[in-house]
Design a protein around this motif. Sequence first.
Motif, PDB file in Angstrom:
ATOM      1  N   GLU A   1      15.689  -6.673  -7.143  1.00  0.00           N
ATOM      2  CA  GLU A   1      14.988  -7.368  -6.057  1.00  0.00           C
ATOM      3  C   GLU A   1      14.018  -6.395  -5.433  1.00  0.00           C
ATOM      4  OE1 GLU A   1      16.078  -8.896  -1.616  1.00  0.00           O
ATOM      5  OE2 GLU A   1      17.392  -9.609  -3.244  1.00  0.00           O
ATOM      6  N   GLY A   2      12.729  -6.821  -5.282  1.00  0.00           N
ATOM      7  CA  GLY A   2      11.709  -5.943  -4.726  1.00  0.00           C
ATOM      8  C   GLY A   2      10.770  -6.683  -3.779  1.00  0.00           C
ATOM      9  N   GLU A   3      10.199  -5.956  -2.832  1.00  0.00           N
ATOM     10  CA  GLU A   3       9.263  -6.531  -1.847  1.00  0.00           C
ATOM     11  C   GLU A   3       7.879  -5.974  -2.107  1.00  0.00           C
ATOM     12  OE1 GLU A   3       8.508  -6.716   2.985  1.00  0.00           O
ATOM     13  OE2 GLU A   3      10.422  -5.943   2.173  1.00  0.00           O
ATOM     14  N   LEU A   4       6.874  -6.899  -2.218  1.00  0.00           N
ATOM     15  CA  LEU A   4       5.498  -6.503  -2.470  1.00  0.00           C
ATOM     16  C   LEU A   4       4.820  -6.075  -1.167  1.00  0.00           C
ATOM     17  CD1 LEU A   4       4.459  -9.316  -4.984  1.00  0.00           C
ATOM     18  CD2 LEU A   4       5.390  -7.025  -5.471  1.00  0.00           C
TER      19      LEU A   4
ATOM     20  N   VAL B   1      12.558 -11.515  -7.115  1.00  0.00           N
ATOM     21  CA  VAL B   1      13.882 -11.232  -7.686  1.00  0.00           C
ATOM     22  C   VAL B   1      13.809 -11.360  -9.201  1.00  0.00           C
ATOM     23  CG1 VAL B   1      16.301 -11.926  -7.785  1.00  0.00           C
ATOM     24  CG2 VAL B   1      15.050 -12.034  -5.609  1.00  0.00           C
ATOM     25  N   ALA B   2      14.345 -10.375  -9.911  1.00  0.00           N
ATOM     26  CA  ALA B   2      14.410 -10.397 -11.392  1.00  0.00           C
ATOM     27  C   ALA B   2      15.871 -10.280 -11.795  1.00  0.00           C
ATOM     28  CB  ALA B   2      13.598  -9.259 -11.992  1.00  0.00           C
ATOM     29  N   ASN B   3      16.431 -11.384 -12.273  1.00  0.00           N
ATOM     30  CA  ASN B   3      17.828 -11.384 -12.732  1.00  0.00           C
ATOM     31  C   ASN B   3      17.884 -11.200 -14.259  1.00  0.00           C
ATOM     32  OD1 ASN B   3      18.924 -11.838 -10.140  1.00  0.00           O
ATOM     33  ND2 ASN B   3      18.469 -14.038 -10.327  1.00  0.00           N
ATOM     34  N   GLY B   4      18.734 -10.277 -14.676  1.00  0.00           N
ATOM     35  CA  GLY B   4      18.900 -10.039 -16.123  1.00  0.00           C
ATOM     36  C   GLY B   4      17.695  -9.410 -16.769  1.00  0.00           C
TER      37      GLY B   4
ATOM     38  N   LEU C   1       8.861  -6.948 -11.977  1.00  0.00           N
ATOM     39  CA  LEU C   1       8.659  -5.882 -11.004  1.00  0.00           C
ATOM     40  C   LEU C   1       8.199  -4.590 -11.655  1.00  0.00           C
ATOM     41  CD1 LEU C   1      11.830  -6.433  -8.768  1.00  0.00           C
ATOM     42  CD2 LEU C   1       9.509  -7.320  -8.434  1.00  0.00           C
ATOM     43  N   ALA C   2       8.228  -4.514 -12.999  1.00  0.00           N
ATOM     44  CA  ALA C   2       7.848  -3.271 -13.671  1.00  0.00           C
ATOM     45  C   ALA C   2       6.344  -3.087 -13.625  1.00  0.00           C
ATOM     46  CB  ALA C   2       8.340  -3.301 -15.112  1.00  0.00           C
ATOM     47  N   PHE C   3       5.926  -1.806 -13.532  1.00  0.00           N
ATOM     48  CA  PHE C   3       4.496  -1.504 -13.513  1.00  0.00           C
ATOM     49  C   PHE C   3       3.887  -1.703 -14.894  1.00  0.00           C
ATOM     50  CE2 PHE C   3       0.958   1.515 -13.815  1.00  0.00           C
ATOM     51  CZ  PHE C   3       0.149   1.002 -12.816  1.00  0.00           C
ATOM     52  N   THR C   4       4.629  -1.251 -15.929  1.00  0.00           N
ATOM     53  CA  THR C   4       4.192  -1.468 -17.301  1.00  0.00           C
ATOM     54  C   THR C   4       5.306  -2.187 -18.045  1.00  0.00           C
ATOM     55  OG1 THR C   4       5.040   0.697 -17.996  1.00  0.00           O
ATOM     56  CG2 THR C   4       2.725   0.595 -17.346  1.00  0.00           C
TER      57      THR C   4
END
Length: 439
Positions: A79-82, A89-92, A298-301
């Motif tokens: 879970e991340g805040e922009l 939220v990214a599950n799995g 949420l990943a940058f790359t």
Amino acid sequence: MNIKHTILFSLFTGLQIISAQQLLTPERAVALALENNYGIKIANKNTDVAENNSGILNSGYLPTLTGNAGATIDKQNTEGELANGEVRVANGAETRRYNASVNLNYTLFDGLGRLYNYKRLKEEYQLSELEARETIETTIIQLFSIYYRIAQLSENTEVLQQTIVISRDRLKRAGYQFDYGQSTKLAVLNAEVDINNDSISLINTKQDLKNTKRDLKVVLGNSFSEDFNVDTDIDFLIALNKTALLEKTKANNVALLQTEKNIAMRQFDIKTNRAQFLPTVGLVGSYGWNESSNNSPLAFTLQSTSSGVSAGLNLTWNLFDGGSTITRVRNAKIALENQQLQKEQLVLSMERDFENAWDDYENKLTIFRVQEKNIKTAQSNFDRSQEQFKIGQVNSIEFRQAQLNLINAELSRNQAKYEAKLSELTLLQLAGELLNVQY
């Protein structure tokens, strides 16, 4: 079947038995032992191991090359805040990583430790060859001690067989003399006792001969399964020169050569330990490949791949190891001094053993020649006693004594002959010439 036919049949059967037995010559026996003796086989295998150890593959001069590879998979809830305050939220979310690399290591300089260790391994290989040679020489001496024991027992058997023939003739004559009243029953009984004793001696000698042949087959690695006879004709190396043989002993004695190899190895031990005072310079290189993938928003790359080559030099210098290297150098020097003292002691013992072996050889050769002369005297005395016994001028006891004198002379001559030959071979072994002569 009459007596004449019986004698002819016995002679024919005896010739068949003799012809069925192979003649095992000394040369053939040595060849079979070198090929089939288990002790020699083991010694040769140990030499092969030492040869492998002395090769370039065991020297440390070649580089090492290793490969590595791996893969990992991660699944995480994230879970991340922009920056705009939005929360995602990214599950799995799954992350995969793969890597592979090839790494090279090579020692450029180690204080010459590898060089001295490589030379030491060469000395170990040569030492193993000397140990194999010592095993061969010892086996050959063992072989001939049994071989000539068989030859002696074979000749003793012939002597005792001839003795029984004479004793039977004596019993027959004693019986005739008793029948015609020319002697007493005591002479017949004495003749019967003597022929029984001669028969027992022959039986025991034949059994010893069988047992000794079995001993020889063990030395030959059981490669000669047939029954056999041995060559009873021997030649002595009359041309042996004591001074020249002593010089060969100092130059070729296998025990002395082994000591010299041990001294060389101790010298390399000192140099190898001293090399640890110097630095070690090594070359390292690698080629690597990496790949990573991530399905998380949420990943940058989401995916990345990299590959590349790297190389470098490193230097390692053990400035002080608590004195362990100094101790090893000192102990190596002491080991060298001990080895040199052992060589000096061995030289003294070797010279003494040579003098003893030379005197033993000369004495036994002289005894053999005296015994040969004694045979002629005993044979002449027996022949005269036999003629006088036939005409009644010598009684049974006196005739038996002449017969025993001849038997003992022949048995003593047989023993002296083969003891002298074994003494000669022992002398040649001490001089390192045992493998260089004709048997």
